[in-house]
Every structure is written in structure tokens, then in C-alpha cells.
Design a protein around this motif. Structure first.
Motif, PDB file in Angstrom:
ATOM      1  N   LEU A  82       0.793  -1.224   0.000  1.00  0.00           N
ATOM      2  CA  LEU A  82       0.000   0.000   0.000  1.00  0.00           C
ATOM      3  C   LEU A  82       0.830   1.282   0.000  1.00  0.00           C
ATOM      4  CD1 LEU A  82      -3.008  -0.980   2.258  1.00  0.00           C
ATOM      5  CD2 LEU A  82      -3.178   0.197   0.059  1.00  0.00           C
ATOM      6  N   ILE A  83       1.810   1.374   0.864  1.00  0.00           N
ATOM      7  CA  ILE A  83       2.577   2.618   0.953  1.00  0.00           C
ATOM      8  C   ILE A  83       3.395   2.835  -0.314  1.00  0.00           C
ATOM      9  CG2 ILE A  83       4.407   3.806   2.212  1.00  0.00           C
ATOM     10  CD1 ILE A  83       3.342   2.498   4.762  1.00  0.00           C
ATOM     11  N   THR A  84       3.992   1.765  -0.839  1.00  0.00           N
ATOM     12  CA  THR A  84       4.711   1.873  -2.106  1.00  0.00           C
ATOM     13  C   THR A  84       3.753   2.272  -3.221  1.00  0.00           C
ATOM     14  OG1 THR A  84       6.315   0.198  -1.420  1.00  0.00           O
ATOM     15  CG2 THR A  84       6.111   0.627  -3.777  1.00  0.00           C
ATOM     16  N   ALA A  85       2.540   1.711  -3.223  1.00  0.00           N
ATOM     17  CA  ALA A  85       1.553   2.074  -4.234  1.00  0.00           C
ATOM     18  C   ALA A  85       1.182   3.542  -4.126  1.00  0.00           C
ATOM     19  CB  ALA A  85       0.314   1.191  -4.085  1.00  0.00           C
ATOM     20  N   GLY A  86       1.062   4.047  -2.904  1.00  0.00           N
ATOM     21  CA  GLY A  86       0.789   5.465  -2.728  1.00  0.00           C
ATOM     22  C   GLY A  86       1.891   6.335  -3.293  1.00  0.00           C
ATOM     23  N   LYS A  87       3.117   5.888  -3.122  1.00  0.00           N
ATOM     24  CA  LYS A  87       4.256   6.641  -3.672  1.00  0.00           C
ATOM     25  C   LYS A  87       4.237   6.599  -5.197  1.00  0.00           C
ATOM     26  CE  LYS A  87       8.061   8.854  -2.300  1.00  0.00           C
ATOM     27  NZ  LYS A  87       8.060   9.908  -1.268  1.00  0.00           N
ATOM     28  N   GLY A 129      -5.110  -8.415  -3.929  1.00  0.00           N
ATOM     29  CA  GLY A 129      -4.633  -7.480  -2.927  1.00  0.00           C
ATOM     30  C   GLY A 129      -3.615  -6.501  -3.471  1.00  0.00           C
ATOM     31  N   LEU A 130      -2.726  -6.967  -4.349  1.00  0.00           N
ATOM     32  CA  LEU A 130      -1.714  -6.088  -4.935  1.00  0.00           C
ATOM     33  C   LEU A 130      -2.363  -5.000  -5.789  1.00  0.00           C
ATOM     34  CD1 LEU A 130       1.016  -8.708  -5.949  1.00  0.00           C
ATOM     35  CD2 LEU A 130       1.096  -7.094  -4.039  1.00  0.00           C
ATOM     36  N   PHE A 131      -3.372  -5.347  -6.572  1.00  0.00           N
ATOM     37  CA  PHE A 131      -4.054  -4.342  -7.381  1.00  0.00           C
ATOM     38  C   PHE A 131      -4.915  -3.430  -6.506  1.00  0.00           C
ATOM     39  CE2 PHE A 131      -3.194  -7.310 -10.945  1.00  0.00           C
ATOM     40  CZ  PHE A 131      -2.604  -6.401 -11.813  1.00  0.00           C
ATOM     41  N   GLY A 132      -5.503  -3.989  -5.450  1.00  0.00           N
ATOM     42  CA  GLY A 132      -6.250  -3.156  -4.524  1.00  0.00           C
ATOM     43  C   GLY A 132      -5.356  -2.120  -3.860  1.00  0.00           C
ATOM     44  N   ALA A 133      -4.086  -2.472  -3.648  1.00  0.00           N
ATOM     45  CA  ALA A 133      -3.130  -1.547  -3.056  1.00  0.00           C
ATOM     46  C   ALA A 133      -2.889  -0.345  -3.959  1.00  0.00           C
ATOM     47  CB  ALA A 133      -1.811  -2.268  -2.780  1.00  0.00           C
ATOM     48  N   LEU A 134      -2.941  -0.538  -5.278  1.00  0.00           N
ATOM     49  CA  LEU A 134      -2.791   0.581  -6.202  1.00  0.00           C
ATOM     50  C   LEU A 134      -4.004   1.507  -6.147  1.00  0.00           C
ATOM     51  CD1 LEU A 134      -1.391  -1.153  -9.415  1.00  0.00           C
ATOM     52  CD2 LEU A 134      -0.151   0.385  -7.897  1.00  0.00           C
ATOM     53  N   LEU A 135      -5.158   0.924  -5.946  1.00  0.00           N
ATOM     54  CA  LEU A 135      -6.421   1.646  -6.086  1.00  0.00           C
ATOM     55  C   LEU A 135      -6.731   2.550  -4.893  1.00  0.00           C
ATOM     56  CD1 LEU A 135      -9.614  -0.149  -7.368  1.00  0.00           C
ATOM     57  CD2 LEU A 135      -9.737   1.452  -5.482  1.00  0.00           C
ATOM     58  N   MET A 136      -6.600   2.034  -3.686  1.00  0.00           N
ATOM     59  CA  MET A 136      -7.119   2.747  -2.516  1.00  0.00           C
ATOM     60  C   MET A 136      -6.394   4.061  -2.215  1.00  0.00           C
ATOM     61  SD  MET A 136      -9.780   1.115  -1.580  1.00  0.00           S
ATOM     62  CE  MET A 136     -10.188   1.352   0.142  1.00  0.00           C
ATOM     63  N   PRO A 137      -5.064   4.098  -2.087  1.00  0.00           N
ATOM     64  CA  PRO A 137      -4.426   5.394  -1.821  1.00  0.00           C
ATOM     65  C   PRO A 137      -4.570   6.376  -2.980  1.00  0.00           C
ATOM     66  CG  PRO A 137      -2.776   3.692  -2.192  1.00  0.00           C
ATOM     67  CD  PRO A 137      -4.095   2.996  -2.084  1.00  0.00           C
ATOM     68  N   VAL A 412       1.113   8.823  -0.192  1.00  0.00           N
ATOM     69  CA  VAL A 412       1.749   8.112   0.920  1.00  0.00           C
ATOM     70  C   VAL A 412       0.802   8.075   2.123  1.00  0.00           C
ATOM     71  CG1 VAL A 412       3.615   8.208   2.605  1.00  0.00           C
ATOM     72  CG2 VAL A 412       4.110   8.579   0.188  1.00  0.00           C
ATOM     73  N   ALA A 413       0.135   9.221   2.402  1.00  0.00           N
ATOM     74  CA  ALA A 413      -0.801   9.269   3.520  1.00  0.00           C
ATOM     75  C   ALA A 413      -1.969   8.313   3.299  1.00  0.00           C
ATOM     76  CB  ALA A 413      -1.312  10.693   3.722  1.00  0.00           C
ATOM     77  N   GLY A 414      -2.491   8.287   2.063  1.00  0.00           N
ATOM     78  CA  GLY A 414      -3.566   7.352   1.756  1.00  0.00           C
ATOM     79  C   GLY A 414      -3.105   5.910   1.898  1.00  0.00           C
ATOM     80  N   GLY A 415      -1.880   5.618   1.442  1.00  0.00           N
ATOM     81  CA  GLY A 415      -1.332   4.273   1.603  1.00  0.00           C
ATOM     82  C   GLY A 415      -1.122   3.922   3.063  1.00  0.00           C
ATOM     83  N   LEU A 416      -0.695   4.910   3.854  1.00  0.00           N
ATOM     84  CA  LEU A 416      -0.483   4.685   5.283  1.00  0.00           C
ATOM     85  C   LEU A 416      -1.804   4.361   5.975  1.00  0.00           C
ATOM     86  CD1 LEU A 416       1.548   4.820   7.666  1.00  0.00           C
ATOM     87  CD2 LEU A 416       0.950   7.257   7.875  1.00  0.00           C
ATOM     88  N   GLN A 417      -2.851   5.113   5.609  1.00  0.00           N
ATOM     89  CA  GLN A 417      -4.168   4.873   6.205  1.00  0.00           C
ATOM     90  C   GLN A 417      -4.667   3.469   5.893  1.00  0.00           C
ATOM     91  OE1 GLN A 417      -7.159   4.771   4.149  1.00  0.00           O
ATOM     92  NE2 GLN A 417      -8.690   4.782   5.768  1.00  0.00           N
TER      93      GLN A 417
END
Length: 536
Positions: A82-87, A129-137, A412-417
Motif C-alpha cells: 500500500l505505501i509503495t503504491a501510494g508513492k 490485494g496487490l491491485f487493490g493496493a494501487l487503487l485505494m491510496p 503516501v498518507a492514503g497508503g499509510l491509512q
């Protein structure tokens, strides 16, 4: 090539003001609608699968550990990425990462529905889950950049309402699909929703990038953080599944995670463009919001895992009836989410967050009293109170985390959340699963003996007690009488309820701690300075 919006400069110390959008592309409220459809798909998936778990377990002959991995594999992938995806969104644009996430999530969902073994189901859940990580943040990054500061809280409140309503609506929709179609349809439903979200995203979403958006990648930081998160979640999951909390393997992974996090923190202070500027955590509200998300998800996701087995196993309800019995939870989240958003916008998040976690704690302690004979009214009371408590936390903690981060770090904040929520969910499922297993192992043989059952303990039935489900073939076993079957069923249910009660006790204590953490939160300041030296 996508167009990129211009961002007007604002007075020092405030977020830049997005230039007014013309037409469909980049319109704030249409952007909110477009990302809400995509987010709805992911949020719905989080709980709709819980209702399908018993059917998947029966159809594919899965063990409790296998069923946990349907959830844990998904959560592990999300937590790591998630955090990497946010970045990635901050660097290449949130529109692009959002659209890729939507397309990949829908495709992975279709692959799960086509799978005929538990191994493939788990593997494609990891990919999902990996694709969901791109989407949410990316969704949060788009909202942060599209809405002016004075309307951001309202937008996040509505965004949280969509997540809350989708999360709560999952059990009902899942029950209808599992009972009247198949468990595979729970995953196939994501395909048309994904197509709709992708079409709207292509037409409506507009790329936004802050002036100080990152231009390079902290590759070593990505590796270190991914390894640390992976080691942490893997150690927790395996401890609850098979290793045990006293195992050397468990502590090797948990200790390795601590070391990797420490090395990551040191590296982040030295690299020019860190993956997570540690200055973000000088904000006490942001840090408190992150911890709060972990604790809330621990209690909620961990508890919901057992509620579905209680309704279908102990109460003997069909998937549809299970979803309908969770309607008070659904309805209360739908009703209270927009109200919570309005209260948070007007008065700030602290009081609603504290009140929400107190309600959650009371609901968890109340659910300890659930038995085989508990009536619908008593269940409805605790489920409704749980929904009332969760709604302000899902809305408010998001606002606290994202609102206290600068614009160029919105991804990054969205990925952190989201990472905080997934780590909490994985912790809750693993730790409460371990609590359940240990309680069942400790009590099953004694309960069997106390029931006066004249045959040796059957360890296969001990495993059934972890689900609370009496095997259908029990009544057909050689020499089985109705009285003996009733006694064995009673042992299975009583042992399950004892384990579930202990799990809810742990979840309630965690919710109380979360209420204390919530006292440290406050409204997002939309600060621009002081995070790794970055300014807009």
C-alpha cells in the motif's frame, strides 16, 4: 497521454487551491462519484468474502488455516504494497494508478471465480490485494488534490460513508449470491462493477500532481519496508495458524521485522527523497490516527470473521439469513456514516472517534453473551451498536491521517491509512484465530468427557468446533443415534462459543485502548511544511 491540472498557488502555510474544473473531467463531485464506485468494489470485497468462507470451505475441502489464508493472503499483499503504491501515485499520477488498480482488481476477481482449488483461490486473492493496493491510496490522493481545503472533510466523510455502507452491505449481498447463485459469484460481481468504474474513470478523472511531487524512487526503502511488513504479517499469521506464539520461527520473523523497520527508519533519514518522510510522524494526530486504524481494524475484522461462522454454524442460518441478521450492522453504518461526517466536519474528529470506539468496545463485550439460544432482538442490539461505533472511526481516522499530511504526500498518507487498516485486520484475524484455536484445544476433550459421550475423542470433530459447524455426515456415521449426535453437536457448539467469547473479550480490550488513543486526534491541519523539508 493524460492531461494534468494546474494548481493555483495559495497563501503560505495552506494547501494550493485546485483550479476550477470545466466540463466532466476533473469536476470535484464527479471525481468523488467515480472513485467511490471503485472504492466500493474493494470495500465490498472485504466483507462479502466473509459470508462466502463457509461455502468455500465445504466446496473445496479447506481447513481453518486455508480459510484464514483467503483473508490473510489478501491482507498480506495489501499491507506490504500500500505505501509503495501510494508513492507510485505521487510520482506517476493518481489517475493512472487508480485505473490500473481497477482493471487488475476486476481481472483477479474473475480468476478467483474460475479457480477450482483452494491454492488458486489464495494465489489470486494475493494478486487481488496487490491491485487493490494501487487503487485505494490513489482514490484518496485524487480527492485530496481535487477538493479545496474547506470541502475536503465533507468529501472524505462521503468517501468514508461509501466504504462503511459497502463494508456493511457485503454480508447481505454475499448471502444472496452464495445461497442463490454460488460462492464464485461473490467474486464475479466485481467484473461489471470494475468495468463501470474504469469507464467513468477514463472520462471523469484528471491527473493532479503537486509541485513538489517526488521525481525519484527510494528503491532500497521500498525493499526494506516491504520485507519488514511481510516479515511482521507472516510471523503473526503463522503463529496463529501452526507455529504457536512460543515458536522460535515466530520470534525469528517478528524479531526480523523489528530489525528491518529499524534499518528502514535509519535509511529514510539519509536518502534524498524517502519513501516515507519520517517528519510526518512528528504530527501527533497523524500518528494517533494511524494507530487508531490498526486497533479498529483488529477488533472489527477479527470479530466479523467469527460472527459469520456463529450465524451459519451455531445458529444454523442460511447465507441469506446470516446477511439479514447483520442488517442492523449494515443499516446503522449507512445511517451513521454521513451523520458522523457532518459531526466531524463541524466539531472535529476527537469526540466522535472516542465515542465510536467506546460503542465498539461495548458491542464486543456484549457479543460475549451470544449463545445458541440468543434471539434476533438481542443479536440486533449488539450488531447495531457495533455499526454505530465503526462509522465515525472509518470516516474520522481517514480525515485525521490524510488531512494532516501535505498535498505532495497525499498518496503516501492514503497508503499509510489503508496499510494501517490491513495490518490491523491481519493482526485481528491471526491473533483472534489463535485465541480461538487454543481455547478449543484446551476445552474440547474436557467438554467431550463432561457430556458423557461413550466413544473416544475425534480430533476431526475438534477441528469442526473451530468453525462451530456440526458435519452433515455425522448423523450417518455407523452406530450414531440421534441422542449421541445431539450430544456431540452440543460439545462442538459449546466449545466454539467459549472460544468466540474469549476472542470477543480480547477485541473489546483492544477497542478500549483505541478509545484512549482517539483522545490524541484532532482535525487535519493540511500542513505544507515540516515534512522532510518539502514545501508547495
Amino acid at each position: 497521454m493524460t492531461s494534468q491540472t494546474t494548481i493555483d498557488k495559495s497563501p503560505q502555510g495552506q494547501d494550493p487551491v485546485p483550479a476550477p474544473a470545466k466540463g466532466l473531467r476533473g469536476h470535484p463531485w464527479l471525481t468523488l462519484f467515480a472513485v467511490a464506485v471503485g472504492v466500493m468494489m474493494v470495500a465490498l470485497d472485504g466483507t462479502i468474502v466473509a459470508i462466502a468462507n463457509p461455502a468455500i470451505q465445504r466446496d473445496l475441502g479447506a481447513s481453518l488455516a486455508d480459510v484464514q489464508w483467503i483473508t490473510n493472503g489478501y491482507l498480506l499483499a495489501l499491507a506490504v504494497a500500500l505505501i509503495t503504491a501510494g508513492k507510485l501515485g505521487d510520482r506517476f499520477g493518481h489517475r493512472q494508478t487508480f485505473l490500473i488498480g481497477i482493471a487488475g482488481f476486476a481481472a483477479a476477481s474473475a480468476a478467483i471465480g474460475l479457480s477450482d482449488s483452494i491454492t488458486f483461490v489464495i494465489a489470486f486473492r494475493v494478486l487481488q490485494g496487490l491491485f487493490g493496493a494501487l487503487l485505494m491510496p490513489a482514490a484518496l490522493g485524487l480527492l485530496r488534490a481535487t477538493f479545496p481545503a474547506e470541502k475536503l472533510n465533507m468529501a472524505i466523510g462521503i468517501w468514508g460513508m461509501v466504504i462503511g455502507a459497502s463494508t456493511a452491505g457485503g454480508p447481505i449481498l454475499g448471502g444472496v449470491l452464495v445461497e442463490h447463485v454460488s460462492w464464485q459469484s461473490v467474486f464475479f460481481i466485481n467484473v461489471p462493477v470494475g468495468v463501470l468504474a474504469l469507464a467513468m474513470g477514463l472520462v471523469i478523472l484528471k491527473d493532479h500532481r503537486a509541485e513538489n511531487a517526488p521525481r525519484s524512487f527510494d528503491l532500497l526503502g521500498i525493499v526494506l519496508l516491504s520485507a519488514a511488513m511481510g516479515s511482521l504479517i507472516w510471523g503473526i499469521i503463522k503463529a496463529g495458524e501452526s507455529w504457536g506464539w512460543g515458536s522460535a520461527n515466530t520470534w525469528a520473523f517478528l524479531g526480523g521485522a523489528v530489525v528491518l523497520f529499524a534499518v528502514f527508519a535509519v535509511w529514510e533519514t539519509k536518502v534524498k527523497e524517502p519513501l516515507i518522510p519520517l517528519g510526518m510522524f512528528r504530527s501527533v494526530p497523524l500518528t494517533a490516527g494511524t494507530v487508531l486504524m490498526v486497533l479498529m481494524a483488529f477488533a472489527f475484522m477479527g470479530g466479523l470473521f467469527f460472527v459469520t461462522f456463529y450465524l451459519q454454524g451455531v445458529k444454523g442460518l442460511s447465507p441469506v439469513d446470516s446477511g439479514l441478521h447483520l442488517l442492523p450492522l449494515t443499516a446503522m453504518m449507512i445511517v451513521s456514516s454521513p451523520l458522523a461526517g457532518a459531526l466531524i466536519t463541524r466539531f472535529g474528529p476527537r469526540v466522535p472517534l472516542v465515542g465510536g470506539m467506546v460503542c465498539t468496545a461495548v458491542a464486543m463485550f456484549g457479543m460475549i453473551s451470544l449463545t445458541e439460544g440468543t434471539g434476533a432482538l438481542a443479536m440486533s442490539l449488539w450488531f447495531a451498536l457495533l455499526g454505530l461505533g465503526l462509522a465515525p472511526v472509518m470516516v474520522g481516522a481517514t480525515e485525521v491521517i490524510v488531512g494532516n499530511a501535505p498535498l505532495e504526500l497525499s498518496g503516501v498518507a492514503g497508503g499509510l491509512q489503508q496499510a494501517a487498516m490491513q495490518v490491523g485486520g491481519a493482526l485481528g484475524t491471526a491473533v483472534l484465530g489463535a485465541v480461538m484455536s487454543s481455547k478449543v484445544s484446551a476445552e474440547f476433550a474436557d467438554n467431550w468427557k463432561d457430556a458423557g459421550i461413550p466413544v473416544p475423542v475425534d480430533r476431526r470433530l475438534e477441528q469442526a468446533a473451530e468453525f462451530g459447524t456440526v458435519p452433515a455426515e455425522l448423523a450417518k456415521a455407523p452406530g450414531m443415534t440421534p441422542d449421541l449426535a445431539a450430544k456431540i453437536g452440543g460439545v462442538i457448539h459449546d466449545t466454539f462459543l467459549s472460544g468466540m467469547g474469549l476472542a470477543f473479550t480480547v477485541a473489546g480490550v483492544v477497542a478500549v485502548v483505541a478509545a484512549l488513543v482517539a483522545t490524541l486526534t484532532k482535525r487535519g491541519e493540511n500542513a505544507d511544511a515540516g515534512v522532510g523539508g518539502a514545501h508547495i
